[in-house]
Design an enzyme around this catalytic site. Structure first.
Site, PDB file in Angstrom:
ATOM      1  N   HIS A 274      -1.346  20.277 -44.135  1.00 22.88           N
ATOM      2  CA  HIS A 274      -1.858  18.910 -44.019  1.00 22.88           C
ATOM      3  C   HIS A 274      -0.992  18.117 -43.029  1.00 22.88           C
ATOM      4  CE1 HIS A 274      -4.247  15.617 -45.640  1.00 22.88           C
ATOM      5  NE2 HIS A 274      -3.150  14.876 -45.732  1.00 22.88           N
TER       6      HIS A 274
ATOM      7  N   SER B 267      -6.669  12.140 -42.958  1.00 26.81           N
ATOM      8  CA  SER B 267      -6.520  12.042 -44.408  1.00 26.81           C
ATOM      9  C   SER B 267      -7.166  10.764 -44.954  1.00 26.81           C
ATOM     10  CB  SER B 267      -5.037  12.122 -44.740  1.00 26.81           C
ATOM     11  OG  SER B 267      -4.879  12.725 -45.973  1.00 26.81           O
TER      12      SER B 267
END
Ligand code: GCU
Length: 414
Positions: A390, A249
């Site tokens: 995620h 990320s």
């Protein structure tokens, strides 16, 4: 009066309004002026440095200069991970002995091999969260409140081991890899209103006021990763020709930036990095440039904010940042439900960077390649898509290890 000499030396860059709108991804091989570059030497002498300058100026700032690394081993356990590995808890200081401590967790397989390939990773929750080893120090710095065992932005004993499956260190050991982990906040806490870590020191070293083109947090993190790479490459147990870096990320954006500018890294893994990393700034899916610059104003330099309304005027896109990694190996890994990071756009970014690998005569990724669920596709430009959200997990690590194995098989240990 303009003196000819200083005019020639002054670096001038157009402002956003002076740049043309280009809806498509800019061609990494097409210089601002002149024809498309057709040879490796034109790329390396002309277009690559031009892109590095543009990307630094308009987005991340220039990475600070590398500094000497001072290291002190605080604890060693030669029988960690059920005797399978040697673990060290180390303090690094950059530049001099008074600099802020960076906690480094180093784990090396006890497999009898003389040297090992290594993964250098930057984490969100402190090294003590990535292992349940009882003696690894609990990180004393500011930590994100959302992680288990964190109270008032400080980690407690309850956070030890809470990220074991995120980093899957045992899995890397079993595959013969060493692992080196640092916490991003030791270099720069992820806050606009708090400045511990190295950013104040690095700003001071500039020797002039920090400006709109200068580095911000992601560049400081990327510099930090390079500093760790410097340290591990000097270790006798590590093969300096087999270094992989990984981040998830915002730290995947960091890994990509680090890998683009640090050619000592052979394998760059940018996991679910999305906007400002692996996804196109011109992308219509997921996080827009304006959103990232508003919510996280300290990640990029101030010039990048001038593109909030018109990312189509950037004279590069993330395909050009990816291209700086060539001819080394680069993996973008994704999850289907993580549309915020624009997994499809990331594949387009890789395909559009491929021409530079072609220039080197290296297999990158096929222009017709399509994602195959749970399968690593591509060659030196790899792409991986799995179901789910995620996060970073053991399945992702299997892909990372397979990708690194493939690269290092081309370059086996001596
Ligand atoms: C937010 C942000 C992303 C970033 C992510 C993360 O979602 O918008 O750009 O990648 O945080 O770092 O987890």
């Amino acid at each position: 009066l303009l003196c000819g000499l200083s005019a020639a030396h002054a670096e001038t860059f157009p402002t956003v309004d002076q740049l043309p709108s280009r809806p498509e991804l800019p061609d990494p091989l097409k210089p601002t002026t002149g024809p498309i570059v057709r040879t490796v030497s034109e790329w390396e002498m002309q277009r690559r440095p031009e892109l590095a300058k543009l990307i630094s100026h308009y987005m991340y700032g220039q990475l600070p200069e590398r500094m000497p690394v001072l290291a002190a081993v605080e604890m060693e356990d030669t029988k960690a991970y059920s005797g399978k590995a040697t673990l060290r808890d180390i303090t690094l200081r950059m530049g001099n002995a008074d600099a802020p401590p960076v906690h480094l967790l180093l784990v090396i397989p006890n497999d009898g091999k003389k040297t090992h390939p290594i993964f250098v990773g930057m984490n969100f929750a402190g090294n003590h969260a990535a292992t349940d080893h009882p003696k690894v120090r609990i990180n004393p710095n500011w930590i994100y409140p959302k992680y288990p065992g964190v109270t008032d932005n400080r980690a407690t004993e309850a956070s030890r081991g809470s990220q074991v499956d995120v980093w899957a260190i045992d899995q890397a050991i079993a595959r013969g890899y060493a692992v080196a982990l640092v916490y991003s906040g030791d270099f720069d806490p992820d806050r606009t209103d708090l400045r511990g870590g190295y950013q104040p020191i690095l700003r001071q070293k500039l020797g002039r006021p920090h400006g709109a083109a200068d580095f911000s947090t992601i560049a400081v993190w990327a510099w930090g990763m390079s500093q760790v790479v410097s340290y591990v490459r000097e270790l006798s147990e590590i093969d300096p020709a087999r270094v992989a870096i990984v981040g998830h990320s915002r730290l995947g954006k960091t890994a990509l930036l680090c890998g683009a500018f640090d050619d000592r890294v052979q394998v760059v893994i940018s996991h679910q990095a999305g906007c400002g990393g692996s996804a196109p700034s011109r992308g219509k899916i997921g996080e827009p440039v304006e959103r990232i610059n508003t919510v996280f104003p300290h990640w990029f330099n101030d010039n990048f904010k001038t593109f909030n309304k018109s990312p189509d005027r950037l004279p590069f896109d993330q395909n050009c940042l990816a291209a700086l990694v060539a001819p080394r190996s680069l993996l973008f890994s994704n999850a289907v439900k993580d549309t915020w990071a624009n997994p499809d756009g990331q594949l387009e970014v890789l395909k559009s960077a491929n021409s530079v690998w072609q220039l080197y005569g290296k297999a990158g990724i096929d222009s017709a390649a399509k994602p195959v669920m749970n399968e690593l596709i591509g060659d030196r430009l790899g792409y991986f898509l799995r179901p789910g959200e995620h996060s970073m997990n053991r399945q992702d690590w299997k892909a990372f290890l397979d990708f690194a194995d493939r690269e290092f098989a081309k370059n086996p240990a001596k």
